[in-house]
Design an enzyme around this catalytic site. Sequence first.
Site, short mmCIF file in Angstrom:
data_model
loop_
_atom_site.label_atom_id
_atom_site.label_comp_id
_atom_site.label_asym_id
_atom_site.label_seq_id
_atom_site.Cartn_x
_atom_site.Cartn_y
_atom_site.Cartn_z
N ASP A 198 6.57 0.58 -7.30
CA ASP A 198 5.52 1.08 -8.20
C ASP A 198 6.21 1.79 -9.36
OD1 ASP A 198 3.96 0.25 -6.06
OD2 ASP A 198 2.68 2.03 -6.05
N LYS A 210 -4.53 -1.71 -8.10
CA LYS A 210 -4.35 -0.62 -7.15
C LYS A 210 -4.98 0.65 -7.71
CE LYS A 210 -0.93 2.21 -4.68
NZ LYS A 210 0.50 2.39 -4.31
N LYS A 223 -1.80 -0.45 -11.70
CA LYS A 223 -2.16 0.71 -10.87
C LYS A 223 -2.67 1.83 -11.77
CE LYS A 223 0.06 4.08 -7.74
NZ LYS A 223 1.31 4.41 -7.02
#
Length: 216
Positions: free
Chosen positions: A91, A182, A153
């Site tokens: 991430d 996400k 995300k």
Amino acid sequence: MERNEILKTVDHTLLAQTAVWEEIRVICDDAIAYGTASVCIPPSFIKRAKEYVGDKMKLCTVIGFPNGYSTSAVKEFETKNALVNGADEIDMVVNLGDIKEGRDDKIIEEIRLLKKACGDRILKVIVETCLLTEEEKIRMCRAVTDAGADFIKTSTGFSTGGATFEDVELFKKHVGEGVKIKAAGGIASFDDAERFLSLGADRLGTSRLIKIMKEE
């Protein structure tokens, strides 16, 4: 939606600066017991966690976290080092200053660099929605799509706000085919988690859902 199905979408997360191994070990155990998608932990714990969990649980870690303003070369090194140590998913945080300056080409180049390093392993791109305008969020949907990342995300959980239903709806409208979403930061209940999923989220970054399960 059954709770066990929701938990399968969760990256069970502990990224506190003061985290110690015993806490990391516990969330690894909990993630395995409750069947989450992964555990998301600091890079410094990845090697030890890999030795501990083996192939029982996916390990996710964060790059350029939480501010995103380290150089692309540093993020590339961080990524490669994390993968060598056993990370399965990455991430990364984009450079928010580049977003504000409209340097989307630079952002795309950086994402592509890290995706190349990841190969067939999952790359999620954190854009920190609480600090962006709607126009900037839409541009980042396009940038993440063009760069070939696996996920966009919402948040680090370390800024002024976390995931919102509105942001997930916006992402769903503007990401390209094959890009997943996400939602992370502030997801405090199974009801909220279910709504995020119904709006288009594919993963949830949270630690609270397993806490709820354990308390009950």
